[in-house]
Design a protein around this motif. Structure first.
Motif, mmCIF file in Angstrom:
data_model
loop_
_atom_site.group_PDB
_atom_site.id
_atom_site.type_symbol
_atom_site.label_atom_id
_atom_site.label_comp_id
_atom_site.label_asym_id
_atom_site.label_seq_id
_atom_site.Cartn_x
_atom_site.Cartn_y
_atom_site.Cartn_z
ATOM 1 N N PHE A 191 -4.846 -1.276 -2.519
ATOM 2 C CA PHE A 191 -5.234 -1.046 -1.325
ATOM 3 C C PHE A 191 -6.078 -2.276 -0.713
ATOM 4 O O PHE A 191 -5.619 -2.682 0.303
ATOM 5 C CB PHE A 191 -6.101 0.139 -1.242
ATOM 6 N N SER A 221 -1.125 4.933 4.294
ATOM 7 C CA SER A 221 -2.276 4.464 5.061
ATOM 8 C C SER A 221 -1.920 4.352 6.430
ATOM 9 O O SER A 221 -0.917 3.556 6.868
ATOM 10 C CB SER A 221 -2.762 3.297 4.428
ATOM 11 N N ILE A 279 0.754 -1.128 0.019
ATOM 12 C CA ILE A 279 0.028 -0.135 0.107
ATOM 13 C C ILE A 279 0.889 1.280 0.186
ATOM 14 O O ILE A 279 0.720 2.143 -0.788
ATOM 15 C CB ILE A 279 -1.021 0.287 1.255
ATOM 16 N N SER A 318 -12.048 2.364 0.782
ATOM 17 C CA SER A 318 -11.142 3.225 -0.516
ATOM 18 C C SER A 318 -11.960 3.847 -1.569
ATOM 19 O O SER A 318 -11.261 4.790 -1.892
ATOM 20 C CB SER A 318 -10.252 1.946 -1.156
#
Lengths: 356, 265
Positions: free
Chosen positions: A228, A66, A58, A129
């Motif tokens: 993600f 994140s 990610i 997301s």
């Protein structure tokens, strides 16, 4: 030239297989060689490496900052635990509120529960997301952090499903070396294959220059959502494995500290390096355990060493080490590079050349 | 085939109170090399950004006719759809995927035409996907060789010399298999010899990949040497268009570039 390259490829593949086999033999023998504490640390290394790899996908590969990893781990840990616990255990445990009736009978074997944990975390990742990945940079970090806290508070308060703040106890300790390293191997294999494929190039392209990527016909939003979601799948699997080794989970396990731990692994190992995440996991997990000695009083002669024996001291020292890494080697141990046998051999031949 | 490859009709673009592009109508014939020039701030790059879908015009539209199939309006499409339709571009301030190698840059460009799905290459179970990956890698290598970049194959894109970065950006754009190429100041930062080579390079590209090319350029030698038709923008409005020789003599163009006195002299 190409024959030489082909020979090298065969040699490298042979060495990789050899390394995996000898490590497998070592794992087989580990219960005889190591005590329970060390085996626990070995397991945590594998789990942290899985978590590190998923966050690296990610943050390191796709460039999305994140801070929501703990939330997705929590989802995974709870899904797996709820599937494994027997109806008898469940009825005994829910004392604040009766358990939701539909949940009582749900049951699945360990490996299925791990898969379900990953899928559930991936689902939540995909869900969040959609709105959140329209943000970039620090805003994305704040939004994912917020979502992770929302998940944790939901878990704390959805007592009929999660047993609230009491958490879940008596999860069978299914996670052993064979399972954790087996799943780490699968994770490594999939990550390497994914990043070596052209889709891996695309993920990195989106990270390096989103505008250029869009101009080159890449649907950058879709790519980021996908990266993600896959990362969240890994977080769910890691969380589930963790629940199955600690055997007790409660919402307080999945605070922002858990995210920071994983973030540290990724940053120390090297953002964007697969092997770096594994190295980072070994370093961070071992250091965090090893540094416990400073929390015991250290005696020099008959006087106690200044500040030793204070609880929390290892985090102070660890933070200083981390600051050191950031100052002196910002790209982490591996940088963006990967470990390769060629690099290792050329490193040794250079050393020998210097000595001669 | 008849009809222009790209036509802009009554394009208006505003940034708040600023009129960046004012009622612009222009076209690029199929197979042509056309220049878009004008002083700094004339709105040239804004035109590119409208065509490639980064800006939405306040009014007017862009029509693109691909190699095959009928002309279609591309205004309102997202940038990646426009690329899929067959338009590729380079940037004024080179925008490569800096951490990736040269060959990875070109491969990423080919992704838009890739048929296999992302998960097919995780396990070696899909021969068609594996074959496609191999073909993409091979044609990326061939593309680098074609543009004289083979020695940089596995070098990080950001470490390449400036001229090579410009060519790599073109290689990446070509790997999306476009029928139309937009070049934003391809000669920027090049020495006179390099820009002289650029002339033949651009012409060869057009012939080899059967492209239509629209380019923004400040280097007048390049513009006059390679363009078959030139459109001149000043403060967002079209002030002239024609063959290079006509543009050279056009008093409005001279005035826009050099001021009123020069035009009267």
């Amino acid at each position: 030239m190409s024959a030489e390259r082909g020979a090298k490829k065969v040699r490298n593949r042979f060495l990789t297989v050899l390394a995996i086999i000898s490590f497998a033999v070592f794992l087989q023998q580990a219960p005889n060689l190591l005590d329970g504490y060390k085996i626990r640390i070995m397991n945590m290394i594998a789990i942290n490496a899985i978590l590190g790899l998923s966050l690296n996908l990610i943050y390191g590969m796709a460039g999305m900052f994140s801070l929501g990893h703990a939330g997705f781990m929590a989802v995974g840990a709870y899904v797996s635990a709820l599937l494994i616990l027997t109806p008898a255990q469940k009825t005994a445990m829910w004392i604040l509120d009766p358990i939701a009736p539909w949940l009582l009978g749900v049951h699945a074997p360990f490996l299925i529960s791990i898969l379900a944990a990953g899928l559930a975390a991936a689902f939540f990742g995909w869900l969040i997301s959609m709105p959140v990945l329209r943000l970039g940079g620090d805003y994305l970090g704040i939004a994912t952090l917020g979502f992770s806290e929302i998940l944790r508070i939901l878990i704390t308060n959805l007592t009929p499903i999660t047993n609230g703040p009491l958490g879940l106890k008596g999860i069978p300790a299914h996670t052993n070396l064979r399972v954790s390293y087996g799943i780490l191997l699968v994770t490594l294999f999939c990550t390497v294959r994914l990043m070596k494929s052209n889709f891996g190039n695309v993920i990195k392209a989106v990270r390096d220059d989103e505008t250029a990527a869009r101009t080159m016909g890449i649907n950058t939003f879709q790519t980021r959502v996908l990266a993600f979601t896959i990362g969240c799948f890994g977080a769910g699997v890691g969380g589930a494995l963790m629940g199955n080794i600690i055997t007790t989970i409660d919402p307080r396990m999945f605070t922002i500290n858990q995210t920071y731990n994983t973030l540290m692994i990724v940053v120390i190992g090297g953002l964007g390096s697969i092997t770096g995440s594994v190295v980072g996991s070994v370093l961070v997990t071992v250091m965090l355990e090893w540094l416990r000695f400073v929390e015991n009083p250290i005696m020099i002669g008959s006087t106690q060493l200044f500040l030793s024996g204070k609880p929390g001291m290892r985090m102070v020292i660890f933070s200083l080490l981390l600051i050191g890494v950031i100052i002196f080697r910002r790209e982490g141990v591996m940088g963006m590079k990967e470990f390769s046998w060629d690099r290792l051999f050329s490193f040794f031949s250079r050393q020998r050349g210097d000595a001669a | 085939m008849s009809g222009p490859a790209l036509s802009l009709r009554g394009l208006v673009l505003r940034f708040g109170g600023l009129l960046a592009v004012n009622d612009l109508t222009m076209e690029v014939p199929r197979g042509g090399i056309v220049g878009l020039i004008g002083p700094n701030g004339a709105g040239k790059t804004s035109v590119f950004n409208v065509v490639t879908g980064f800006y939405k015009p306040a009014s007017g539209y862009v029509e693109f006719s691909p190699q095959e199939g009928p002309a279609r309006k591309i205004t309102g499409l997202p940038p990646h759809e426009i690329c899929r339709a067959g338009l590729a571009r380079t940037f004024q301030n080179i925008r490569l995927f800096g951490n990736a190698t040269a060959v990875e840059n070109v491969m990423a460009g080919a992704y838009v035409r890739e048929k296999s799905r992302w998960w097919m290459n995780i396990l070696p179970l899909f021969p068609s996907a594996m074959r496609e990956e191999r073909e993409i890698r091979e044609s990326a290598a061939a593309m680098l060789e074609r543009l004289g970049l083979e020695k940089y194959m596995d070098a990080a894109a950001s470490s390449l010399p400036y001229g090579a970065q410009r060519r790599l950006e073109i290689a990446r754009a070509l790997s999306t298999k476009p029928s139309f190429l937009l070049l934003d100041e391809p000669a920027a930062g090049m020495n006179p010899q390099e820009s002289a080579e650029l002339l033949t390079f651009i012409r060869n590209l057009r012939d080899e990949f059967s492209l239509s090319i629209l380019l923004i350029e400040h280097d007048m030698k390049v513009v006059m040497g390679v363009c078959e038709h030139i459109w001149v923008l000043d403060q967002g409005s079209l002030i002239a268009n024609g063959k290079p020789d006509e543009i050279k003599k056009d008093p409005r163009v001279i005035e826009a570039y050099l001021g009123k006195e020069a035009a009267n002299a």
